[in-house]
Design an enzyme around this catalytic site. Structure first.
Site, short mmCIF file in Angstrom:
data_model
loop_
_atom_site.label_atom_id
_atom_site.label_comp_id
_atom_site.label_asym_id
_atom_site.label_seq_id
_atom_site.Cartn_x
_atom_site.Cartn_y
_atom_site.Cartn_z
N ASP A 123 0.85 -1.19 0.00
CA ASP A 123 0.00 0.00 0.00
C ASP A 123 0.89 1.24 0.00
O ASP A 123 2.12 1.13 0.00
CB ASP A 123 -0.97 -0.04 1.19
CG ASP A 123 -0.28 0.02 2.54
OD1 ASP A 123 0.91 0.38 2.62
OD2 ASP A 123 -0.95 -0.29 3.55
N TRP A 136 -6.62 -29.55 -9.80
CA TRP A 136 -8.09 -29.54 -9.72
C TRP A 136 -8.72 -29.83 -11.08
O TRP A 136 -9.77 -30.47 -11.14
CB TRP A 136 -8.59 -28.21 -9.18
CG TRP A 136 -8.18 -27.88 -7.78
CD1 TRP A 136 -7.80 -26.65 -7.32
CD2 TRP A 136 -8.11 -28.74 -6.64
NE1 TRP A 136 -7.49 -26.71 -5.97
CE2 TRP A 136 -7.67 -27.99 -5.54
CE3 TRP A 136 -8.35 -30.10 -6.45
CZ2 TRP A 136 -7.48 -28.53 -4.27
CZ3 TRP A 136 -8.16 -30.65 -5.18
CH2 TRP A 136 -7.74 -29.87 -4.12
N THR A 157 -11.01 -26.81 -3.16
CA THR A 157 -11.20 -26.73 -1.70
C THR A 157 -11.56 -25.30 -1.31
O THR A 157 -10.72 -24.55 -0.81
CB THR A 157 -9.93 -27.18 -0.95
OG1 THR A 157 -8.82 -26.40 -1.40
CG2 THR A 157 -9.65 -28.65 -1.14
N LYS A 173 -16.24 -33.68 6.82
CA LYS A 173 -16.50 -32.95 5.57
C LYS A 173 -15.69 -31.67 5.45
O LYS A 173 -15.95 -30.85 4.57
CB LYS A 173 -17.98 -32.62 5.45
CG LYS A 173 -18.84 -33.79 5.05
CD LYS A 173 -20.22 -33.29 4.64
CE LYS A 173 -21.00 -34.40 3.99
NZ LYS A 173 -22.28 -33.88 3.46
#
EC number: 3.1.2.23
Length: 141
Positions: free
Chosen positions: A17, A47, A59, A90
Site C-alpha cells: 500500500d 483440480w 477446496t 467434511k
C-alpha cells in the site's frame, strides 16, 4: 505430527500500500496459492484433473481466521509453512504460518491463519461439501 510444506513468496513493490507495507488481501492470495501448493506437493492431482476424474472442483474456504503479528514490505521474502491442523468428516483446518528472515538472520513470524476448507463438488445448482476422500488424507499424512 502433521505434514508441513513450505513455499516462498517475494514481495514486490506493487504488493504494498502507499505506506510501503503489504496490502492485507495479498496475504490471502498467497495463502490460497500455498494451499494448492500443499496438495500438489503431497501428491494430489491438479483440480482440473480431479474435476474430470472425481467431480471435485477444489477446496473452497468456509472460514478464515488470520492474525497479523508484524508488517512486511517489498523485497522481503516470505516463507509460508502450511499443514493440515485437523481433518474432519467434511472439512479440514489448514494452518499457514508466514515468516521472514531479518537482516540479522532471525526468523520473525509475520502472520498466521487457520482456514476451514471443504472438498467441493458442483451438483449442477451449487457447490456442496463432500466427505474428505480417505486417499487424500493418506497422501497428506
Amino acid at each position: 505430527m502433521a505434514r508441513s510444506i513450505t513455499m516462498q513468496q517475494r514481495i514486490e513493490f506493487g504488493d504494498c500500500d502507499p505506506a510501503g507495507i503489504v496490502w492485507f488481501p495479498n496475504y490471502h492470495r498467497w495463502l490460497d496459492a500455498a494451499s494448492r501448493n500443499y496438495f500438489i506437493k503431497c501428491g494430489l492431482p491438479p483440480w482440473r484433473q480431479t474435476v474430470v476424474e472425481r467431480g471435485i472442483v477444489g477446496t473452497p474456504i468456509v472460514s478464515c481466521n488470520a492474525s497479523f503479528v508484524c508488517t512486511a514490505s517489498y523485497d522481503d521474502v516470505l516463507t509460508i509453512e502450511t499443514c493440515i491442523k485437523e481433518w474432519r468428516r467434511k472439512s479440514f483446518v489448514q494452518r499457514h504460518s508466514v515468516s521472514r528472515t531479518t537482516p540479522g538472520g532471525d526468523v520473525q513470524l509475520v502472520m498466521r491463519a487457520d482456514e476451514i476448507r471443504v472438498f467441493a463438488m458442483n451438483d449442477g445448482e451449487r457447490l456442496r461439501a463432500i466427505e474428505v476422500p480417505a486417499d487424500y488424507i493418506e497422501l497428506c499424512s
